[in-house]
Write a protein that holds these residues in place. Structure first.
Motif, PDB file in Angstrom:
ATOM      1  N   LYS A 160      -2.463   6.000  -6.013  1.00 19.90           N
ATOM      2  CA  LYS A 160      -2.327   6.168  -7.466  1.00 19.90           C
ATOM      3  C   LYS A 160      -3.598   5.662  -8.139  1.00 19.90           C
ATOM      4  O   LYS A 160      -4.047   4.554  -7.865  1.00 19.90           O
ATOM      5  CB  LYS A 160      -1.117   5.395  -7.992  1.00 19.90           C
ATOM      6  N   PRO A 161      -4.175   6.454  -9.036  1.00 15.46           N
ATOM      7  CA  PRO A 161      -5.402   6.010  -9.714  1.00 15.46           C
ATOM      8  C   PRO A 161      -5.121   4.927 -10.744  1.00 15.46           C
ATOM      9  O   PRO A 161      -4.006   4.815 -11.258  1.00 15.46           O
ATOM     10  CB  PRO A 161      -5.919   7.289 -10.380  1.00 15.46           C
ATOM     11  N   GLU A 210      -9.252   7.233  -4.355  1.00 16.34           N
ATOM     12  CA  GLU A 210      -9.789   7.848  -3.145  1.00 16.34           C
ATOM     13  C   GLU A 210     -10.398   6.770  -2.254  1.00 16.34           C
ATOM     14  O   GLU A 210     -10.715   5.677  -2.711  1.00 16.34           O
ATOM     15  CB  GLU A 210     -10.856   8.882  -3.522  1.00 16.34           C
ATOM     16  N   VAL A 211     -10.575   7.107  -0.982  1.00 19.74           N
ATOM     17  CA  VAL A 211     -11.168   6.168  -0.030  1.00 19.74           C
ATOM     18  C   VAL A 211     -12.687   6.287  -0.110  1.00 19.74           C
ATOM     19  O   VAL A 211     -13.247   7.341   0.181  1.00 19.74           O
ATOM     20  CB  VAL A 211     -10.669   6.454   1.400  1.00 19.74           C
ATOM     21  N   ALA A 212     -13.334   5.210  -0.526  1.00 15.09           N
ATOM     22  CA  ALA A 212     -14.792   5.188  -0.640  1.00 15.09           C
ATOM     23  C   ALA A 212     -15.438   4.878   0.708  1.00 15.09           C
ATOM     24  O   ALA A 212     -16.455   5.461   1.067  1.00 15.09           O
ATOM     25  CB  ALA A 212     -15.230   4.159  -1.680  1.00 15.09           C
ATOM     26  N   ALA A 240       0.834  -1.205   0.000  1.00 15.94           N
ATOM     27  CA  ALA A 240       0.000   0.000   0.000  1.00 15.94           C
ATOM     28  C   ALA A 240       0.866   1.251   0.000  1.00 15.94           C
ATOM     29  O   ALA A 240       0.556   2.237  -0.669  1.00 15.94           O
ATOM     30  CB  ALA A 240      -0.928  -0.005   1.209  1.00 15.94           C
ATOM     31  N   LYS A 241       1.978   1.219   0.726  1.00 15.05           N
ATOM     32  CA  LYS A 241       2.873   2.377   0.781  1.00 15.05           C
ATOM     33  C   LYS A 241       3.461   2.692  -0.594  1.00 15.05           C
ATOM     34  O   LYS A 241       3.738   3.839  -0.905  1.00 15.05           O
ATOM     35  CB  LYS A 241       3.989   2.137   1.788  1.00 15.05           C
ATOM     36  N   LYS A 242       3.626   1.674  -1.414  1.00 15.44           N
ATOM     37  CA  LYS A 242       4.200   1.879  -2.745  1.00 15.44           C
ATOM     38  C   LYS A 242       3.230   2.584  -3.691  1.00 15.44           C
ATOM     39  O   LYS A 242       3.666   3.252  -4.619  1.00 15.44           O
ATOM     40  CB  LYS A 242       4.640   0.543  -3.345  1.00 15.44           C
ATOM     41  N   ILE A 243       1.946   2.410  -3.472  1.00 19.69           N
ATOM     42  CA  ILE A 243       0.977   3.049  -4.367  1.00 19.69           C
ATOM     43  C   ILE A 243       0.319   4.267  -3.724  1.00 19.69           C
ATOM     44  O   ILE A 243      -0.502   4.930  -4.337  1.00 19.69           O
ATOM     45  CB  ILE A 243      -0.098   2.054  -4.846  1.00 19.69           C
ATOM     46  N   VAL A 288      -0.166   7.979  -2.439  1.00 18.95           N
ATOM     47  CA  VAL A 288       0.249   9.310  -2.872  1.00 18.95           C
ATOM     48  C   VAL A 288       0.276  10.253  -1.674  1.00 18.95           C
ATOM     49  O   VAL A 288       1.160  11.087  -1.549  1.00 18.95           O
ATOM     50  CB  VAL A 288      -0.721   9.840  -3.954  1.00 18.95           C
ATOM     51  N   SER A 289      -0.701  10.104  -0.776  1.00 17.33           N
ATOM     52  CA  SER A 289      -0.812  10.966   0.396  1.00 17.33           C
ATOM     53  C   SER A 289      -1.322  10.139   1.570  1.00 17.33           C
ATOM     54  O   SER A 289      -2.342   9.460   1.454  1.00 17.33           O
ATOM     55  CB  SER A 289      -1.783  12.114   0.102  1.00 17.33           C
ATOM     56  N   THR A 290      -0.599  10.187   2.696  1.00 13.62           N
ATOM     57  CA  THR A 290      -0.974   9.395   3.868  1.00 13.62           C
ATOM     58  C   THR A 290      -0.879  10.239   5.142  1.00 13.62           C
ATOM     59  O   THR A 290      -0.012  10.008   5.979  1.00 13.62           O
ATOM     60  CB  THR A 290      -0.065   8.150   4.009  1.00 13.62           C
ATOM     61  N   PRO A 291      -1.762  11.225   5.314  1.00  7.04           N
ATOM     62  CA  PRO A 291      -1.698  12.030   6.532  1.00  7.04           C
ATOM     63  C   PRO A 291      -1.929  11.177   7.778  1.00  7.04           C
ATOM     64  O   PRO A 291      -2.786  10.283   7.779  1.00  7.04           O
ATOM     65  CB  PRO A 291      -2.809  13.060   6.351  1.00  7.04           C
ATOM     66  N   GLN A 292      -1.141  11.430   8.783  1.00  9.16           N
ATOM     67  CA  GLN A 292      -1.228  10.667  10.023  1.00  9.16           C
ATOM     68  C   GLN A 292      -2.341  11.220  10.906  1.00  9.16           C
ATOM     69  O   GLN A 292      -2.626  12.421  10.887  1.00  9.16           O
ATOM     70  CB  GLN A 292       0.111  10.715  10.773  1.00  9.16           C
TER      71      GLN A 292
END
Length: 117
Positions: free
Chosen positions: A99-100, A70-72, A34-37, A39-43
């Motif tokens: 990544k889309p 995006e997160v559905a 998941a980290k490889k794909i 784009v943005s991971t706010p904590q």
């Protein structure tokens, strides 16, 4: 001694069976992949009231992704043990982006709330 008469059963057709996996099923993607794909991971922010009570917890969440990355929706697989921490994790995870067009539908993400000092 008489031989038992053997009977051969014939089946005209097999009944329709349900699919092994529902059409919407997809395996959860591991955190490392998941980290490889991502784009943005706010904590997540550590809630003030949870800090004051010295509440800690570890949870596991599944993010269901759209084609746009995006997160559905979010499913709690394992709660942190605190509603405040679960809510903080969900609020941050809703902002994650990937990544889309990867075709990945689900991502499993562990979240740790640990106080240091």
């Amino acid at each position: 001694m008489k031989k038992a008469a053997s009977r051969e059963l014939k089946i005209g057709h097999l009944p329709a069976l349900p699919p092994l996996f529902p059409a919407t099923w997809a395996p959860d993607l591991s955190t490392d992949l998941a980290k490889k794909i991502a784009v943005s991971t706010p904590q997540p922010d550590y809630p003030i009231n949870a800090r004051a009570r010295r509440t800690q917890g570890r949870g596991v969440f599944t993010l269901v992704l759209t084609e746009r990355g995006e997160v559905a929706s979010i499913q709690i697989l394992k709660s942190t043990g605190s509603q405040d921490l679960d809510n903080a994790a969900e609020n941050a995870l809703r902002k994650w982006r990937f990544k889309p067009g990867t075709g990945i539908k689900k991502v499993r993400i562990p979240i740790d709330f640990i106080l240091t000092r």
